[in-house]
Design an enzyme around this catalytic site. Structure first.
Site, PDB file in Angstrom:
ATOM      1  N   GLY A  86       0.801  -1.223   0.000  1.00 16.81           N
ATOM      2  CA  GLY A  86       0.000   0.000   0.000  1.00 16.81           C
ATOM      3  C   GLY A  86       0.835   1.276   0.000  1.00 16.81           C
ATOM      4  O   GLY A  86       0.462   2.271  -0.633  1.00 16.81           O
ATOM      5  N   ASN A  87       1.982   1.244   0.702  1.00 15.54           N
ATOM      6  CA  ASN A  87       2.778   2.477   0.797  1.00 15.54           C
ATOM      7  C   ASN A  87       3.439   2.861  -0.525  1.00 15.54           C
ATOM      8  O   ASN A  87       3.908   3.977  -0.681  1.00 15.54           O
ATOM      9  CB  ASN A  87       3.811   2.388   1.931  1.00 15.54           C
ATOM     10  CG  ASN A  87       4.861   1.327   1.665  1.00 15.54           C
ATOM     11  OD1 ASN A  87       4.620   0.362   0.954  1.00 15.54           O
ATOM     12  ND2 ASN A  87       6.034   1.504   2.233  1.00 15.54           N
TER      13      ASN A  87
ATOM     14  N   LYS B 211     -13.693 -11.057   4.590  1.00 11.24           N
ATOM     15  CA  LYS B 211     -12.993  -9.802   4.309  1.00 11.24           C
ATOM     16  C   LYS B 211     -13.990  -8.671   4.078  1.00 11.24           C
ATOM     17  O   LYS B 211     -14.694  -8.648   3.072  1.00 11.24           O
ATOM     18  CB  LYS B 211     -12.091  -9.993   3.086  1.00 11.24           C
ATOM     19  CG  LYS B 211     -11.179  -8.816   2.870  1.00 11.24           C
ATOM     20  CD  LYS B 211      -9.981  -9.171   2.039  1.00 11.24           C
ATOM     21  CE  LYS B 211      -9.119  -7.955   1.741  1.00 11.24           C
ATOM     22  NZ  LYS B 211      -8.458  -7.407   2.924  1.00 11.24           N
TER      23      LYS B 211
ATOM     24  N   LYS C 204      -2.798 -10.149  -2.392  1.00 11.93           N
ATOM     25  CA  LYS C 204      -1.754  -9.913  -3.396  1.00 11.93           C
ATOM     26  C   LYS C 204      -0.452 -10.650  -3.067  1.00 11.93           C
ATOM     27  O   LYS C 204       0.320 -10.985  -3.969  1.00 11.93           O
ATOM     28  CB  LYS C 204      -1.481  -8.415  -3.580  1.00 11.93           C
ATOM     29  CG  LYS C 204      -0.763  -7.731  -2.428  1.00 11.93           C
ATOM     30  CD  LYS C 204       0.657  -7.370  -2.767  1.00 11.93           C
ATOM     31  CE  LYS C 204       1.360  -6.521  -1.717  1.00 11.93           C
ATOM     32  NZ  LYS C 204       1.148  -6.767  -0.318  1.00 11.93           N
TER      33      LYS C 204
ATOM     34  N   LYS D 241       2.205 -12.390   4.140  1.00 18.47           N
ATOM     35  CA  LYS D 241       3.533 -12.211   3.525  1.00 18.47           C
ATOM     36  C   LYS D 241       4.452 -13.372   3.890  1.00 18.47           C
ATOM     37  O   LYS D 241       5.124 -13.937   3.021  1.00 18.47           O
ATOM     38  CB  LYS D 241       4.168 -10.895   3.977  1.00 18.47           C
ATOM     39  CG  LYS D 241       3.397  -9.680   3.507  1.00 18.47           C
ATOM     40  CD  LYS D 241       4.116  -8.401   3.866  1.00 18.47           C
ATOM     41  CE  LYS D 241       3.162  -7.237   3.927  1.00 18.47           C
ATOM     42  NZ  LYS D 241       2.159  -7.176   2.866  1.00 18.47           N
TER      43      LYS D 241
END
Ligand code: ADP
Ligand code: MG
Length: 310
Positions: free
Chosen positions: A10-11, A126, A210, A272
């Site tokens: 996101g960053n 979600k 993702k 992750k």
């Protein structure tokens, strides 16, 4: 030359149109550095704020006189891939040309196969879009949406988050990669699709993580490395406590033990680490790196970040 799947968090993109315009410029510099060093890159990215914005816009329009129909989640993801990919491909192309590198940067609208028997479909968790009252939620349930009460704040639409099982356009990504171009793929985890039974594919009401989609693509493309760029320099155990410890490396066994002990937050660091383990396990010599966007170069030269290895 290393083949790398580079997943942007996101960053790297910011939270709205204006932020994205600015963020993408510095993201393009980081990516261009890695290309200049001779790496073969596939860019992937998240889409949380963007897909939320698109979904909300259609939701709002559906409540006006225009009575625009609500659009499926898979369509929102497709739109987000186009919009984010467009910004990334423009900025990266310009940055590369400024350095005398003439490479095409192209976004592939990518569909990712999910298994309709994935247990996630039985238990959509979600939350997406805006909050509704109980009455509105009941009305939406009748229209076929899954609704759930979200931590006392109101009712929200929830969608499933199944695991990716295949990337439909992976050979197109490979072709671009092998001809020296820079593909952008599986944006936002990819457009979730499932087989219609015949040759067709249909959108699934889901969002794919993702990090998992990037690991699956890296596995299919036989990449040397999966690099996940996020907001922290390293992965930590006992994160956010006085006993926090940053890790420079993790074997898959250690990673799995820490996962079981609950060191990684669901929906942020957990996917992750799990995606990294999945990729490392998929073939000999494969490694994953989790680090901060601005430290990508240092991470690849072994100076920082958390490396996950066999
Ligand atoms: P992205 O948009 O890059 O996917 P996320 O917010 O989903 O980013 O995940 C990264 C965040 O995970 C970090 O910024 C950090 O706040 C959080 N986090 C949770 N657990 C850990 C941990 N054990 N070690 C490091 N960061 C963690
Ligand atoms: Mg995330």
């Amino acid at each position: 030359m290393k083949r790398i799947v580079l997943a942007l968090g996101g960053n790297a993109l910011g939270n709205n149109l204006e932020e994205q315009m600015i963020a993408v410029k510095s993201t393009a510099k980081v990516i261009a550095d890695l290309i200049e060093e001779g790496n073969q890159l596939v860019i992937t990215h998240g889409n949380g704020p963007q897909v939320g914005m698109i979904n909300l816009a259609f939701e709002a329009a559906s409540k006006t006189e225009a009575k625009t129909p609500m659009i499926p989640m898979s369509v929102c993801v497709a739109m987000s891939q186009g919009y984010i990919g467009n910004d990334l491909q423009n900025c990266l192309r310009e940055e590369l040309l400024n350095r005398g590198i003439d490479k095409t940067v192209a976004t592939i609208v990518t569909q990712v196969l999910v298994d309709e028997n994935d247990p996630a479909f039985k238990n959509p968790t979600k939350p997406i879009g805006s909050f509704y009252t109980e009455e509105e939620a009941a009305e939406m349930s009748k229209q076929g949406f899954d609704m759930m009460e979200d931590a006392g704040r109101g009712w929200r639409r929830v969608v499933a988050s199944p695991r990716p099982v295949g990337v439909v356009e992976s050979e197109a990504v490979r072709a671009l990669l092998e001809s020296g171009q820079v593909p952008i793929a599986v944006g936002g985890g990819g457009i979730p699709v499932r087989s219609t039974g015949g040759n067709g594919l249909e959108g699934a009401s889901a969002v794919i993580d993702k990090d998992f989609a990037s690991a699956k693509l890296a596995e299919i493309l036989e990449a040397d490395m999966l690099v996940i760029l996020t907001a922290v320099e390293k992965v930590a155990i006992r994160f956010g406590t006085p006993e926090q410890e940053w890790l420079s490396e993790l074997s898959i066994e250690e990673a799995e033990r820490y996962v079981a002990e609950g060191h990684f937050a669901k929906g942020s660091m957990l996917p992750k680490v799990e995606a990294a383990v999945q990729f490392v396990r998929s073939g000999p010599g494969r490694r994953a790196l989790i680090t901060m966007l601005s430290k990508a170069g240092d991470g690849l030269s072994g100076k920082t970040g958390t490396v996950i290895h066999a």
